[in-house]
Write a protein that holds these residues in place. Structure first.
Motif, PDB file in Angstrom:
ATOM      1  N   GLY A  19       4.081   6.787  -6.025  1.00 31.48           N
ATOM      2  CA  GLY A  19       4.312   7.009  -4.605  1.00 31.48           C
ATOM      3  C   GLY A  19       3.180   6.597  -3.685  1.00 31.48           C
ATOM      4  N   THR A  20       2.507   5.510  -4.003  1.00 32.15           N
ATOM      5  CA  THR A  20       1.500   4.991  -3.079  1.00 32.15           C
ATOM      6  C   THR A  20       2.207   4.223  -1.973  1.00 32.15           C
ATOM      7  N   TYR A  21       1.431   3.638  -1.079  1.00 37.40           N
ATOM      8  CA  TYR A  21       2.024   2.941   0.055  1.00 37.40           C
ATOM      9  C   TYR A  21       2.871   1.745  -0.372  1.00 37.40           C
ATOM     10  N   VAL A  22       2.697   1.289  -1.590  1.00 34.14           N
ATOM     11  CA  VAL A  22       3.512   0.179  -2.080  1.00 34.14           C
ATOM     12  C   VAL A  22       4.992   0.525  -1.969  1.00 34.14           C
ATOM     13  N   THR A  23       5.319   1.781  -2.174  1.00 33.17           N
ATOM     14  CA  THR A  23       6.725   2.190  -2.116  1.00 33.17           C
ATOM     15  C   THR A  23       7.286   2.159  -0.703  1.00 33.17           C
ATOM     16  N   THR A  24       6.427   2.044   0.283  1.00 34.07           N
ATOM     17  CA  THR A  24       6.943   1.975   1.649  1.00 34.07           C
ATOM     18  C   THR A  24       6.893   0.551   2.195  1.00 34.07           C
ATOM     19  N   PHE A  25       6.209  -0.349   1.503  1.00 32.39           N
ATOM     20  CA  PHE A  25       6.144  -1.736   1.962  1.00 32.39           C
ATOM     21  C   PHE A  25       6.962  -2.688   1.098  1.00 32.39           C
ATOM     22  N   ALA A  26       7.726  -2.142   0.158  1.00 32.62           N
ATOM     23  CA  ALA A  26       8.577  -2.984  -0.688  1.00 32.62           C
ATOM     24  C   ALA A  26       9.789  -3.441   0.107  1.00 32.62           C
ATOM     25  N   ILE A  36       5.184 -15.990   7.807  1.00 32.68           N
ATOM     26  CA  ILE A  36       3.976 -16.444   7.107  1.00 32.68           C
ATOM     27  C   ILE A  36       2.943 -15.318   7.128  1.00 32.68           C
ATOM     28  N   ALA A  37       2.444 -14.981   5.969  1.00 30.22           N
ATOM     29  CA  ALA A  37       1.428 -13.929   5.883  1.00 30.22           C
ATOM     30  C   ALA A  37       0.038 -14.556   5.929  1.00 30.22           C
ATOM     31  N   TYR A  38      -0.890 -13.828   6.506  1.00 28.54           N
ATOM     32  CA  TYR A  38      -2.260 -14.308   6.530  1.00 28.54           C
ATOM     33  C   TYR A  38      -3.106 -13.392   5.654  1.00 28.54           C
ATOM     34  N   ASP A  39      -3.639 -13.923   4.621  1.00 28.22           N
ATOM     35  CA  ASP A  39      -4.509 -13.271   3.634  1.00 28.22           C
ATOM     36  C   ASP A  39      -4.061 -13.595   2.215  1.00 28.22           C
ATOM     37  N   GLY A  40      -2.760 -13.331   1.966  1.00 27.49           N
ATOM     38  CA  GLY A  40      -2.217 -13.757   0.674  1.00 27.49           C
ATOM     39  C   GLY A  40      -2.641 -12.924  -0.517  1.00 27.49           C
ATOM     40  N   THR A  41      -2.765 -11.616  -0.339  1.00 29.57           N
ATOM     41  CA  THR A  41      -3.028 -10.757  -1.489  1.00 29.57           C
ATOM     42  C   THR A  41      -1.727 -10.527  -2.245  1.00 29.57           C
ATOM     43  N   TYR A  42      -1.795  -9.724  -3.279  1.00 28.51           N
ATOM     44  CA  TYR A  42      -0.605  -9.515  -4.111  1.00 28.51           C
ATOM     45  C   TYR A  42       0.535  -8.856  -3.344  1.00 28.51           C
ATOM     46  N   VAL A  43       0.224  -8.272  -2.217  1.00 33.06           N
ATOM     47  CA  VAL A  43       1.280  -7.675  -1.402  1.00 33.06           C
ATOM     48  C   VAL A  43       2.346  -8.713  -1.072  1.00 33.06           C
ATOM     49  N   THR A  44       1.935  -9.943  -0.875  1.00 35.43           N
ATOM     50  CA  THR A  44       2.886 -10.997  -0.514  1.00 35.43           C
ATOM     51  C   THR A  44       3.798 -11.374  -1.673  1.00 35.43           C
ATOM     52  N   THR A  45       3.477 -10.931  -2.851  1.00 36.47           N
ATOM     53  CA  THR A  45       4.358 -11.238  -3.986  1.00 36.47           C
ATOM     54  C   THR A  45       5.184 -10.028  -4.404  1.00 36.47           C
ATOM     55  N   PHE A  46       4.848  -8.846  -3.878  1.00 37.26           N
ATOM     56  CA  PHE A  46       5.616  -7.653  -4.232  1.00 37.26           C
ATOM     57  C   PHE A  46       6.479  -7.153  -3.069  1.00 37.26           C
ATOM     58  N   ALA A  47       6.533  -7.925  -1.995  1.00 41.99           N
ATOM     59  CA  ALA A  47       7.364  -7.534  -0.855  1.00 41.99           C
ATOM     60  C   ALA A  47       8.835  -7.796  -1.184  1.00 41.99           C
ATOM     61  N   ASP A  76      -0.866  -9.491   5.589  1.00 36.63           N
ATOM     62  CA  ASP A  76       0.041  -9.203   4.479  1.00 36.63           C
ATOM     63  C   ASP A  76       0.937  -7.987   4.659  1.00 36.63           C
ATOM     64  N   LEU A  77       0.321  -6.842   4.916  1.00 36.57           N
ATOM     65  CA  LEU A  77       1.113  -5.617   4.991  1.00 36.57           C
ATOM     66  C   LEU A  77       2.098  -5.670   6.150  1.00 36.57           C
ATOM     67  N   ALA A  78       1.668  -6.219   7.266  1.00 37.96           N
ATOM     68  CA  ALA A  78       2.565  -6.333   8.411  1.00 37.96           C
ATOM     69  C   ALA A  78       3.700  -7.292   8.086  1.00 37.96           C
ATOM     70  N   ALA A  79       3.381  -8.367   7.395  1.00 45.75           N
ATOM     71  CA  ALA A  79       4.409  -9.333   7.001  1.00 45.75           C
ATOM     72  C   ALA A  79       5.431  -8.659   6.093  1.00 45.75           C
ATOM     73  N   ALA A  80       4.954  -7.844   5.168  1.00 42.62           N
ATOM     74  CA  ALA A  80       5.859  -7.128   4.262  1.00 42.62           C
ATOM     75  C   ALA A  80       6.751  -6.190   5.061  1.00 42.62           C
ATOM     76  N   ALA A  81       6.182  -5.549   6.054  1.00 41.56           N
ATOM     77  CA  ALA A  81       6.963  -4.642   6.895  1.00 41.56           C
ATOM     78  C   ALA A  81       8.020  -5.415   7.671  1.00 41.56           C
ATOM     79  N   VAL A  82       7.681  -6.619   8.103  1.00 38.12           N
ATOM     80  CA  VAL A  82       8.631  -7.457   8.829  1.00 38.12           C
ATOM     81  C   VAL A  82       9.798  -7.831   7.918  1.00 38.12           C
ATOM     82  N   ILE A  83       9.485  -8.177   6.688  1.00 37.14           N
ATOM     83  CA  ILE A  83      10.533  -8.516   5.716  1.00 37.14           C
ATOM     84  C   ILE A  83      11.506  -7.352   5.582  1.00 37.14           C
ATOM     85  N   GLN A  84      10.950  -6.167   5.466  1.00 35.31           N
ATOM     86  CA  GLN A  84      11.786  -4.982   5.281  1.00 35.31           C
ATOM     87  C   GLN A  84      12.653  -4.740   6.523  1.00 35.31           C
ATOM     88  N   GLU A  85      12.031  -4.854   7.663  1.00 34.48           N
ATOM     89  CA  GLU A  85      12.740  -4.615   8.915  1.00 34.48           C
ATOM     90  C   GLU A  85      13.845  -5.660   9.118  1.00 34.48           C
TER      91      GLU A  85
END
Lengths: 381, 381
Positions: free
Chosen positions: A292-299, B288-299, B264-273
């Motif tokens: 339940g880290t923030y990953v679960t809210t940004f998926a 397009i995400a700026y930074d490119g951490t693993y968040v961009t692959t788990f969104a 990244d995190l904002a981009a992931a949030a946009v995808i979800q929205e």
DNA sequence: CTGTTAGCGCATTCAT
DNA sequence: ATGAATGCGCTAACAG
């Protein structure tokens, strides 16, 4: 460069007077104090803590060992630990074992050489129980049993497993696949004990208390309800790509799966894979994340999760760390026996469990933090 | 508890002989060595590094200051820094300023009191240029200008901005919304300099080089191509909820947006929205995400991104850190002037840019790491 | 090749 | 209330 004696000379006093001013301890006349502070200003004096450390035999620094900071789970925990250490005037030396050639032994070494006042051990250790017993310096473990002399703080995964099981049973699923780390690492004999409560568990110092426990409980409860389960292994938690592979495997290997339980990142990968394959969630498949880290809210969508209270976990880890530091100081001063200080802590936490070993005089302590289930988009009510 | 003199006594030799054996320096006869090691074993001797530190005036510990470990970006960077420090026998004291009451000054303090050998500064600092100049101990900055005496390693955000702009222009979008941190923090006069290259930028020590730079370049290039742009601010990067709010705002405030650029995190949030609102990506909107951490692959889907090479960044940060430590040691030993050691580093990196200040003898150094664009599911070819 | 000695910079008894 | 002396545990000249 200016030393305490330079200041003393400049102020026309002795070094001890300067020392008293610095530490604002003892009595110094206002005139003297003024002259000293003036001299310190003039010389731009900054005390050298290395000398203080040597004298005190302490560095106010704690080693925090985690598998990797890549996982939000450990990064968050590390952050909270740092926070609570800071409130106690302690610093955190961080070691993510995945980022280092040298393993945890390096930090135990620093502990022995008095570079570290204590170590918080959050990584899996291949070292023997005897090894940990021989250390005789402050160590606190996170979610794992090291030896009788070392207290543990960890999630109450028995409850965690039950929460997941209950939800899935209520939802009426038929085939659950769960994803997790390699099980071989953990004591398999614990297999028969999964229904013990925290107190009972804590009385069995021969078993470890890793996150994996929830899987055992989960399996048992689901089987008891006549639900089929399968397990998909992620061999190396620091290789993020494996989470995606595991997600694919779930769909490839089990066509009739209607529920997935997985650690956050794996759950996120499952969400993504489901979209790719046109599987609707939660209509066609339930997904529950464990951690339940923030990953679960940004998926791809908000994921239901069993949430670990990392803030509380960190708080307790630090409390025990301080206790251990104090306990060993007492021991080294000669006063107080080893079991003493434990009592005072045992009322600190609701779920705190102490088991006294009358032979050694030292208890093994397991401090269980409650988990919580949060319902979100990926499960049906 | 056993000290070096106990060992010496037991072995029937002098302390210095023991010291020589410990550090395996100088010449010791095999017989002596054997007797000493035997005595060490017997007494269970472990050297106390506090004394060594005091003598040497070093702790082999570097303070690493980051805004928060919650962000995968900083967590990953911190992990890589730890890795490279480790290869040099250095330890990392981690400070995420968001997790602490006391700010960065505490670590500068430790630096001055010789608890830290150096500091790597990755957080925004409100402290003045004069303050940083007055420190006179090893400091290296990440992605920000502190003062003329402090080298910086950062991403080449000029290139980063161009990469994004080019892609969007090629795709034929009309209205771009980009998300980022508060701009007020950054020098606005930099506004007119966005087309300078890294070398030119580095010659302007009066401006900072934060990530935000890419936004300025992006805006200019898009405007030049007749594309409309808007900016959505995330006020506090350590409040993850704000990313979701920003994502909503993009859709609420700009109904005809057809491209989003975001961390990244904002981009992931946009995808979800987008999924929630039925907006198809990349058909209806490019992301397009700026930074490119693993968040961009788990969104929700794989996000195209401008990737920062954090491994290389960390490597260079550590190289400069070592250089600075050495430089100050020379200065304190009296030999070598301040500008000396810089030359040897300047050829180390391809994108390395040095600007020598002949007055102070100390250059401001900006070391730019190249960024890369990676195409994934969220943009059209 | 090994032992003696003098610090490293500060904190803390004890006398005064 | 203040100062002189001692030691924290180890290292590195220097002398032998």
């Amino acid at each position: 460069m200016a030393g305490i004696r330079d200041v003393a000379k400049k102020a026309g006093v002795s070094t001890s007077t300067v020392s008293l001013v610095i530490n604002s301890s003892g009595y110094v006349s206002d005139k003297m104090r003024a002259r000293v502070t003036a001299a310190m200003e003039e010389l731009n004096y900054i005390p050298n803590d290395l000398a203080k450390n040597l004298y005190r035999g302490r560095t106010n620094t704690v080693g925090v060992i985690m598998p990797t900071l890549q996982h939000p789970f450990f990064a968050t925990l590390a952050g909270r630990i740092q926070h609570y250490l800071d409130t106690q005037g302690l610093h955190a030396i961080l070691c993510s074992t995945a980022d280092q050639q040298t393993g945890e032994t390096q930090y135990v070494d620093m502990l022995q050489r008095h570079t570290l006042d204590a170590v918080i051990m959050g990584s899996h250790s291949t070292l023997s129980q005897e090894y940990w017993e021989s250390i005789k310096r402050p160590v606190v473990a996170f979610d794992r049993y090291l030896c009788d002399f070392i207290p543990t703080v960890g999630g109450d995964h028995i409850t965690g497993g039950r929460l997941v099981a209950k939800k899935l049973i209520d939802t009426g699923v038929q085939h659950v696949v769960h994803i997790g780390g390699p099980r071989g690492r953990y004591h398999d004999r614990a297999r028969g004990e999964q229904l013990l409560n925290a107190r009972e568990l804590s009385s069995r110092p021969d078993s470890s208390f890793p996150t994996v426990r929830y899987q055992l409980v989960l399996e048992d409860e689901l089987h008891a309800a006549g639900i089929e389960t399968n397990f998909v292994t992620v061999e190396d938690l620091s290789d993020l790509d494996l989470f995606h592979k595991a997600a694919s495997a779930v769909f490839d290997d089990y066509s009739d799966v209607d529920a997935v339980v997985a650690p956050d990142l794996a759950a996120a990968a499952v969400i993504q894979e489901a979209r790719r394959r046109g599987t609707r969630i939660p209509e066609d498949m339930q997904v529950i994340a464990y951690d339940g880290t923030y990953v679960t809210t940004f998926a791809g969508q908000q994921i239901s999760a069993v949430v670990q209270n990392l803030d509380e976990t960190a708080r307790r880890l630090v409390v025990h760390t301080m206790d251990e530091i104090e306990r060993y100081e007492k021991i080294n001063r000669g006063d107080g026996d080893m079991a003493q200080s434990v009592e005072s802590v045992s009322n600190e936490h609701r779920n705190y469990v102490s088991v006294f070993d009358t032979e050694s005089g030292v208890p093994y302590r397991f401090d269980a933090v409650k988990l919580e289930y949060v319902e979100r988009e990926t499960t049906k009510h």
